[in-house]
Design a protein around this motif. Sequence first.
Motif, short mmCIF file in Angstrom:
data_model
loop_
_atom_site.label_atom_id
_atom_site.label_comp_id
_atom_site.label_asym_id
_atom_site.label_seq_id
_atom_site.Cartn_x
_atom_site.Cartn_y
_atom_site.Cartn_z
N UNK A 1 -5.44 23.80 15.87
CA UNK A 1 -5.81 25.20 16.15
C UNK A 1 -6.55 25.38 17.48
N UNK A 2 -7.00 24.29 18.10
CA UNK A 2 -7.73 24.41 19.37
C UNK A 2 -6.80 24.35 20.59
N UNK A 3 -5.52 24.07 20.37
CA UNK A 3 -4.55 24.00 21.47
C UNK A 3 -3.79 25.32 21.53
N UNK A 4 -3.83 25.99 22.67
CA UNK A 4 -3.25 27.33 22.78
C UNK A 4 -1.73 27.31 22.89
N UNK A 5 -1.18 26.32 23.62
CA UNK A 5 0.27 26.23 23.76
C UNK A 5 0.86 25.82 22.42
N UNK A 6 1.65 26.68 21.78
CA UNK A 6 2.12 26.39 20.42
C UNK A 6 3.00 25.14 20.32
N UNK A 7 3.71 24.81 21.39
CA UNK A 7 4.59 23.64 21.34
C UNK A 7 3.82 22.34 21.58
N UNK A 8 2.76 22.42 22.35
CA UNK A 8 1.93 21.24 22.58
C UNK A 8 0.92 21.02 21.46
#
Length: 380
Positions: free
Chosen positions: A173-180
């Motif tokens: 949940x802390x990564x904004x890029x949904x694919x990464x």
Amino acid sequence: MEILQYTPEHHAFREQFRAYLAENVIPHIPQWEADHIVPPEVWRDLGRNGYLCTATPKEYGGHGMDFLYSVIITEEIGKTGFCGLTLGLHSDIVVPYIETFGTEEQKKKFLPGCVTGDTITSVAMTEPGTGSDLSSMSTTAVEDGDDIIIDGTKTFISNGINTNLCVVAARDPEVSNPYEAISLYLVEGDRPGFERGRHLDKMGFNSQDTSELFFSKCRIPKENLLGQKGGGFIILMQKLQQERLICAIGAVVAAEMMTERMIQYCKETTRNGKPLSKFQAIQFELVEMATEAKLGRAFLDKLIAEHVAGEQVVVEVSMAKYWTTDLAKRTIDRAISIVGEPAMAESLGLAQAMRDIRILPIFAGTNEVMKIVAARFMGL
């Protein structure tokens, strides 16, 4: 001239597996269809007889066979008309994730059980409301010391009831890029917080257990991360070629078997004193069905040969997946039109075949998604 070069060993394996299905699977299909599940002991018996994970390396308990053995297994199961025994999902879709991206420790721990059938695998991607869009995934995976805590809900998970090893897609949940943000995790069936939901009552594939899966503060060790953190989307994309190829094999076999069945039916069934096969309109239908099945087989076998050779045929396999599954759907629809009202009787099996085949254009990415993939690679 045959496109695929089967050896005498391949042919012997096909005959052995066909005999195994006749003795150990076909007689039990009505009961499994009624129960909406194939018992776990069937998987163990398949494993003991060498019919699971044929490509898994020998050092992990496998047989080290080539992909043509997987093709044979998929084709022979397809010829029975039984869609409840999803060996391809286990052996050719989920287990290869572990074989390719797993650590040495993960391979030694999990693969031997996959080969014997003591471990039944599944992959949990689909969520309520997300469809084919992995970027909308809401299931989360949060690090907590040496553990990962997974929270979320998955649905329409094949092998969901029987599974005791699930490859779960979840996001940080802390990564904004949904694919990464997406990673894959190996979750054993006895982990606290991992629960099976409803055993879904669905159209077709009756005895293939499909369920919801719930993860509520499900705690797993960090070493159950499959591949690199944040690499889940790439892993899934790399393995889609084989997944969609397996789906296309099943679709072509379904079209071939239904065409053969209709030819025989029309030869044996009379109207106004002569066989249906002597009516020109019926002849045209049967010829078109047979022609399309042969076209599908030629395209499929070419792609299998290229896949075995290690070639990247993602675009062509996407094309084949959508065309062959649409072909199977067209073929059963034509068969029902030829037979007419008697086709509605469950005893004839066409109604069940229609329900089973209808899901194929949705499996492994919808056919609309297949066309989007092809369009992008074509520069459109």
